[in-house]
Scaffold this active site. Structure first.
Site, short mmCIF file in Angstrom:
data_model
loop_
_atom_site.label_atom_id
_atom_site.label_comp_id
_atom_site.label_asym_id
_atom_site.label_seq_id
_atom_site.Cartn_x
_atom_site.Cartn_y
_atom_site.Cartn_z
N ALA A 1 -41.80 -69.71 -1.64
CA ALA A 1 -41.56 -69.88 -0.21
C ALA A 1 -41.55 -68.54 0.54
O ALA A 1 -41.94 -68.49 1.71
CB ALA A 1 -40.23 -70.62 0.01
N LEU A 2 -41.12 -67.48 -0.10
CA LEU A 2 -41.11 -66.18 0.57
C LEU A 2 -42.51 -65.68 0.91
O LEU A 2 -42.69 -64.90 1.85
CB LEU A 2 -40.38 -65.14 -0.29
CG LEU A 2 -38.88 -65.30 -0.38
CD1 LEU A 2 -38.29 -64.31 -1.38
CD2 LEU A 2 -38.22 -65.14 0.99
N GLU A 3 -43.51 -66.12 0.15
CA GLU A 3 -44.88 -65.68 0.39
C GLU A 3 -45.61 -66.51 1.44
O GLU A 3 -46.67 -66.12 1.92
CB GLU A 3 -45.67 -65.69 -0.91
CG GLU A 3 -45.24 -64.62 -1.91
CD GLU A 3 -43.93 -64.90 -2.62
OE1 GLU A 3 -43.17 -63.94 -2.85
OE2 GLU A 3 -43.64 -66.09 -2.92
N ASN B 1 -43.19 -76.05 10.24
CA ASN B 1 -42.43 -75.59 9.09
C ASN B 1 -41.96 -76.78 8.27
O ASN B 1 -41.06 -77.51 8.67
CB ASN B 1 -41.23 -74.74 9.54
CG ASN B 1 -40.48 -74.14 8.38
OD1 ASN B 1 -40.75 -74.43 7.22
ND2 ASN B 1 -39.53 -73.29 8.68
N ILE C 1 -34.46 -75.45 -3.69
CA ILE C 1 -33.30 -76.22 -4.10
C ILE C 1 -32.19 -75.26 -4.48
O ILE C 1 -32.41 -74.30 -5.23
CB ILE C 1 -33.65 -77.15 -5.29
CG1 ILE C 1 -34.74 -78.15 -4.87
CG2 ILE C 1 -32.41 -77.87 -5.79
CD1 ILE C 1 -35.23 -79.05 -6.00
N GLU D 1 -27.53 -71.59 -8.67
CA GLU D 1 -26.21 -71.03 -8.94
C GLU D 1 -25.96 -69.68 -8.29
O GLU D 1 -24.85 -69.16 -8.34
CB GLU D 1 -26.02 -70.90 -10.46
CG GLU D 1 -26.06 -72.23 -11.18
CD GLU D 1 -26.01 -72.06 -12.69
OE1 GLU D 1 -26.01 -70.91 -13.18
OE2 GLU D 1 -25.98 -73.09 -13.38
N HIS E 1 -29.52 -66.37 -4.24
CA HIS E 1 -30.97 -66.29 -4.00
C HIS E 1 -31.43 -67.42 -3.08
O HIS E 1 -32.34 -67.24 -2.27
CB HIS E 1 -31.72 -66.34 -5.33
CG HIS E 1 -33.19 -66.15 -5.21
ND1 HIS E 1 -33.76 -64.97 -4.75
CD2 HIS E 1 -34.23 -66.98 -5.48
CE1 HIS E 1 -35.07 -65.09 -4.75
NE2 HIS E 1 -35.38 -66.31 -5.18
N ARG F 1 -37.13 -86.53 1.10
CA ARG F 1 -37.78 -85.89 2.24
C ARG F 1 -39.28 -85.74 2.05
O ARG F 1 -40.04 -85.73 3.00
CB ARG F 1 -37.12 -84.54 2.50
CG ARG F 1 -35.76 -84.69 3.14
CD ARG F 1 -34.83 -83.51 2.90
NE ARG F 1 -33.56 -83.73 3.54
CZ ARG F 1 -32.59 -84.54 3.08
NH1 ARG F 1 -32.77 -85.19 1.95
NH2 ARG F 1 -31.47 -84.70 3.73
#
Length: 183
Positions: A59-61, A115, A85, A88, A91, A129
């Site tokens: 997702a960061l890319e 988005n 998702i 623990e 991040h 979803r």
């Protein structure tokens, strides 16, 4: 939003001319990504638009890939898809916040982006979803991008070449200088 809650969905809009959409997906959770892609593709095609698809590692890319595509290609809009998702560690917050912030900043620069990066607590929430017959967040993200394209066209926005434009005098001077022989 809980799956049992009612929510408003805008009616499908119309485009004055066909649009070309880039779907950028982070398929970390392949099953979720595939359902979201299916929903996005169906919505894009229902609008009479075309699409290309690229995958990125995470997702960061996604915002980076959209930014590169905007600079180096000719897409009218973008659909960002993925799923984060909660795990623990912290991040999760970093990925959720930074991917969303990157997409928002690109949107504020005039890019038409839907988005569809899910940020959920567990796989059951993601599945609810992503399902096309369920909440269809992939289709919703595509619809958002297409509505933004229609809106920008309504207002006559020109996305390419925004920013500094040389005056005609500067262009004539530059052209004359190019045609002047050097010693």
């Amino acid at each position: 939003m809980a799956s049992n809650e009612e929510h408003y969905t805008m009616p499908r809009g119309e485009l004055d001319k066909p649009a070309k959409i880039l779907i950028v997906v982070a398929p970390y959770y392949r099953q979720i990504a595939d359902q979201m892609i299916e929903g996005a593709q169906a919505e894009i095609e229902a609008w009479g638009a075309t699409h290309d698809l690229v995958e990125v590692p995470g997702a960061l890319e996604v915002p980076t890939a959209i930014g590169i595509a905007e600079r180096m290609s000719n897409f009218d809009g973008y659909v960002a898809l993925g799923c984060v998702i909660r795990g623990e560690t912290t991040h999760y917050e970093t990925v959720c916040n930074d991917s969303s912030r990157g997409i928002t900043l690109l949107g504020l620069q005039g890019l038409c982006i839907g988005n569809g990066i899910l940020t959920v607590e567990n796989m059951d929430q993601a599945q609810a979803r992503a399902e096309v017959a369920g909440q269809n967040k992939g289709g919703g993200a595509a619809a958002a991008a297409l509505h933004l394209i229609a809106l920008s066209r309504k207002w006559g926005a020109s996305r390419k070449g925004v920013g500094f434009q040389p005056s005609r005098d500067e262009l004539q001077i530059a052209s004359a200088a190019k045609d002047t022989p050097t010693a």
